[in-house]
Design an enzyme around this catalytic site. Structure first.
Site, PDB file in Angstrom:
ATOM      1  CG  ASP A  20      22.971 138.793  60.188  1.00 37.11           C
ATOM      2  OD1 ASP A  20      22.376 139.676  60.838  1.00 37.11           O
ATOM      3  OD2 ASP A  20      23.063 138.783  58.940  1.00 37.11           O
ATOM      4  CG  ASP A  24      19.193 139.457  57.525  1.00 41.68           C
ATOM      5  OD1 ASP A  24      18.802 138.874  56.484  1.00 41.68           O
ATOM      6  OD2 ASP A  24      19.970 138.918  58.357  1.00 41.68           O
ATOM      7  CG  ASP A  28      24.431 136.033  56.055  1.00 40.69           C
ATOM      8  OD1 ASP A  28      23.923 137.118  56.417  1.00 40.69           O
ATOM      9  OD2 ASP A  28      25.641 135.725  56.198  1.00 40.69           O
ATOM     10  CG  ASP A  97      19.194 118.998  55.428  1.00 41.69           C
ATOM     11  OD1 ASP A  97      19.522 119.328  56.594  1.00 41.69           O
ATOM     12  OD2 ASP A  97      18.420 118.069  55.167  1.00 41.69           O
ATOM     13  CG  ASP A 205      14.174 116.338  56.321  1.00 43.08           C
ATOM     14  OD1 ASP A 205      12.959 116.500  56.094  1.00 43.08           O
ATOM     15  OD2 ASP A 205      14.718 116.586  57.406  1.00 43.08           O
ATOM     16  CD  GLU A 262      15.496 113.522  60.264  1.00 48.33           C
ATOM     17  OE1 GLU A 262      15.279 114.130  61.323  1.00 48.33           O
ATOM     18  OE2 GLU A 262      14.902 113.768  59.188  1.00 48.33           O
ATOM     19  CG  HIS A 334      17.957 121.077  62.803  1.00 43.49           C
ATOM     20  ND1 HIS A 334      18.629 119.922  62.430  1.00 43.49           N
ATOM     21  CD2 HIS A 334      16.781 121.033  62.145  1.00 43.49           C
ATOM     22  CE1 HIS A 334      17.890 119.243  61.574  1.00 43.49           C
ATOM     23  NE2 HIS A 334      16.760 119.890  61.381  1.00 43.49           N
ATOM     24  CG  ASP A 335      14.822 118.389  64.046  1.00 42.69           C
ATOM     25  OD1 ASP A 335      14.912 117.488  63.186  1.00 42.69           O
ATOM     26  OD2 ASP A 335      14.479 119.561  63.792  1.00 42.69           O
TER      27      ASP A 335
HETATM   28  O1  TEU Z   1      12.954 115.992  61.147  1.00 45.12           O
HETATM   29  C1  TEU Z   1      12.154 114.877  61.151  1.00 45.12           C
HETATM   30  C2  TEU Z   1      11.789 114.502  62.496  1.00 45.12           C
HETATM   31  O2  TEU Z   1      11.791 113.417  62.825  1.00 45.12           O
HETATM   32  C3  TEU Z   1      11.532 115.587  63.407  1.00 45.12           C
HETATM   33  O3  TEU Z   1      10.340 116.094  63.092  1.00 45.12           O
HETATM   34  C4  TEU Z   1      11.552 115.128  64.787  1.00 45.12           C
HETATM   35  O4  TEU Z   1      10.779 114.075  65.009  1.00 45.12           O
HETATM   36  C5  TEU Z   1      11.082 116.145  65.674  1.00 45.12           C
HETATM   37  O5  TEU Z   1      11.499 117.356  65.293  1.00 45.12           O
HETATM   38  C6  TEU Z   1      11.618 115.841  66.996  1.00 45.12           C
HETATM   39  O6  TEU Z   1      11.154 116.791  67.760  1.00 45.12           O
HETATM   40  C7  TEU Z   1      13.313 116.484  59.878  1.00 45.12           C
HETATM   41  C8  TEU Z   1      14.087 117.777  60.057  1.00 45.12           C
HETATM   42  O7  TEU Z   1      15.252 117.506  60.773  1.00 45.12           O
HETATM   43  C9  TEU Z   1      13.184 118.729  60.798  1.00 45.12           C
HETATM   44  O8  TEU Z   1      13.853 119.922  61.133  1.00 45.12           O
HETATM   45  C10 TEU Z   1      11.994 119.031  59.908  1.00 45.12           C
HETATM   46  O9  TEU Z   1      11.103 119.812  60.624  1.00 45.12           O
HETATM   47  C11 TEU Z   1      11.304 117.745  59.479  1.00 45.12           C
HETATM   48  O10 TEU Z   1      12.190 116.722  59.069  1.00 45.12           O
HETATM   49  C12 TEU Z   1      10.442 118.019  58.267  1.00 45.12           C
HETATM   50  O11 TEU Z   1      11.263 118.340  57.182  1.00 45.12           O
END
Ligand code: TEU
Length: 557
Positions: A20, A24, A28, A97, A205, A262, A334-335
């Site tokens: 950051d 804030d 960024d 993305d 995505d 993805e 990030h998921d």
């Molecule tokens: O993720 C798709 C997806 O498969 C995820 O939702 C995943 O199954 C789940 O998070 C697992 O816990 C993509 C992006 O990477 C995610 O951050 C978004 O939330 C989602 O698509 C919708 O855009």
């Protein structure tokens, strides 16, 4: 130049949580640009930037309201151009993305589409009347029994027009209707606009969700009133046609790009089709099999991971894409929760375990992806209560599960283990109050273990996870067997040792990983062959096939 990404390593930045620059409490673009030396020192080739476009942030940016600009929270187009220029000046590339399975409900396309049944953009989204014989708004009147990935029905009623719109994710993420040629052309024009600005490719995505069965049949299977229905939109009827068209309309005639799709639920056979260069669709895909092996029917039903399952899955993908196509390689993003906490040991053996996971992954055949903080061995976070979470997927699940009578403590345990916020705690740059991430109040609490686990300490310690990643990335850049060697899994039935070889010409590597907290010996068929081998990666040992708890090693015969 065409398949440059076979020797490349990609670093994923989650902009909200990286750096950051204006205090804030939210990361960024100028913050990222100011930290590029960290990526350059690591030796990565590509920066994948999670979404920075204008967005109401209902799903942390994966709900886009303007594809051709930057959200003021993250900066401006000029800040993005500067980041791009600084990356290119360091010989690195930028992958954006691309989130076009859905838009935000605040995107002008959707605003027009919902404003009337006769509007030109009505068919840019999936609108349907209530289920036959049902009244709009009545329970079960949704056009199909599909469930949203973020809990609840996948259809939202629009009282003004009396029709429902489809949203596989949140109700603020309406799905685009790719059956519409206008939708597809609008997306392709936007992609060309970014490529003309100099970006080097796209991470796409849930791109295998864009083709739905236009009959929109009900889904089948367990799950009560609502089921995923995903059999009607995962790798749908026109998916290859759309991706081939996209390639023709956007990528044909351009060089030096990277495209990765993805694809939840994608199979090896489908991935062979998607990534076969002769078919001109995508360079690689993200498959999900290995990140669902410790889950039951849903991601919240935890089950122990069996190493033999993990090896069987990754070996199948290595074999399946050995002669055609190409694999992406990742433990986290990030998921997903932090890899060292999920697959290994984030306590006493954290450093050795984080190195072992990196060694095993980076020595597979495919393009490795490093998620921010993985190179420091960052761990899952100590979330105390539901109030500590920010992610819509987790918060919706908690609300739904508790409302359905589940013990809140039990639900919290699932969130702590599998919640996406584990990956989204701020990057740990140093031991100061907010880990050097911000001078303000972070949008999500910094993990208190940043006093020990941070980039400043790691850079200063030659034995750190950070320098281990540098070594692995250097090997991929300098040793052709790492990128191009054949893969052979060994000890498939061993529940503690992950072992495989890579071979190119007369160069052969043996890769070993101990996925247990006990010392083990890798019971290889011809042990003597490796006793005289050269140690390429790992700590020296009198007995090269003997591994300390959570230890990894690479030998070259
Ligand atoms: O993720 C798709 C997806 O498969 C995820 O939702 C995943 O199954 C789940 O998070 C697992 O816990 C993509 C992006 O990477 C995610 O951050 C978004 O939330 C989602 O698509 C919708 O855009």
């Amino acid at each position: 130049m065409s398949e440059w990404w076979k020797t490349a390593v990609v670093y994923q930045v989650y902009p909200r949580s990286f750096a950051d620059s204006d205090g804030d409490g939210i990361g960024d673009l100028p913050g990222i640009t100011a930290r590029l030396d960290h990526l350059a020192a690591l030796g990565v080739d590509v920066l994948w930037l999670s979404p920075i476009y204008p967005s109401p942030q209902d799903d942390a940016g994966y709900d886009i309201s303007d594809y051709r600009d930057v959200d003021p929270t993250f900066g401006s187009l000029a800040d993005l151009d500067r980041l791009l220029a600084e990356l290119h000046a360091r010989g690195m590339k930028l992958v954006m993305d691309l989130v076009v399975n859905h838009t935000s409900d605040e995107h002008p396309w959707f605003a027009e589409s919902r404003s009337g049944r006769a509007m030109a953009k009505r068919d840019w989204y999936w609108w349907r009347p209530p289920r036959a014989g049902m009244r709009a708004g009545d329970p079960g009147a949704e056009p199909t029994n599909w469930r949203s990935a973020f809990s609840g029905p996948a259809w939202e009623l629009d009282p003004a027009t009396g029709e429902y719109y489809l949203h596989i994710f949140s109700r603020k993420q309406p799905d685009l209707n790719w059956e519409s040629p206008e939708v597809r052309e609008a997306v392709y024009a936007m992609m060309r606009w970014w490529l003309d600005r100099g970006v080097d490719g796209f991470r796409m995505d849930v791109v295998n969700f864009i083709s739905k069965d236009p009959a929109l049949p009900d889904g089948h299977g367990a799950g009560g009133a609502f089921v995923t229905g995903s059999e009607h939109y995962i790798c749908g009827p026109r998916i290859h046609e759309f991706l081939a068209e996209m390639h023709r309309e956007v990528f044909a005639g351009r060089d030096g790009l990277l495209t990765v799709g993805e694809m939840p639920g994608v199979t090896v056979d489908e991935a062979r089709l998607f990534t076969d260069p002769a078919r001109a669709e995508l360079d690689m895909v993200f498959q999900f099999e290995h990140v669902e092996l410790d889950q039951g029917a849903t991601k919240w039903e935890l089950r122990p991971l069996r190493l033999t399952d993990l090896k069987a899955s990754l070996a199948r993908w290595q074999a399946g894409l050995a002669d055609v196509g190409w694999n992406s390689l990742y433990w986290g993003n990030h998921d997903q929760p932090r890899a060292v906490s999920r697959y290994a040991d984030d306590g006493e053996h954290r450093v050795r375990a984080a190195k072992m996971l990196a060694t095993v992954l980076h020595m597979h055949r495919g393009t490795p992806y490093v998620y921010q903080g993985e190179e420091l061995g960052m761990t899952n976070a100590p979330f105390a209560g539901v109030e500590d979470f920010r992610d819509i997927e987790s918060l919706n699940h908690y609300a739904e599960a508790v409302a359905a009578g589940e013990d809140p403590e039990h639900v919290l345990a699932s969130l702590r283990a599998m919640g996406r916020d584990n990956a989204r705690t701020p990057m740990q740059w140093d031991a100061s109050e907010h880990a050097g991430f911000t001078t303000g109040t972070p949008w999500l609490a910094v993990n208190p273990n940043h006093v020990e686990i941070n980039a400043e300490a790691a850079r200063a310690d030659p034995g750190s996870v950070f320098h281990h990643y540098r070594r692995l990335i250097e090997l991929r850049h300098t040793l052709p067997v790492v990128a191009h060697g054949d893969f052979t899994m060994l000890l498939a039935h061993d529940e503690r040792v992950y072992a495989f070889t890579r071979r190119l010409g007369d160069i052969e590597l043996l890769v070993l990983g101990n996925f247990s907290g006990e010392p083990v010996v890798a019971e290889l068929p011809e042990p003597e062959r490796w006793r005289a081998a050269e140690l390429l990666v790992g700590e020296p040992a009198d007995e090269p096939l003997m591994l300390r708890p959570w230890e990894g090693r690479v030998l070259r015969a």
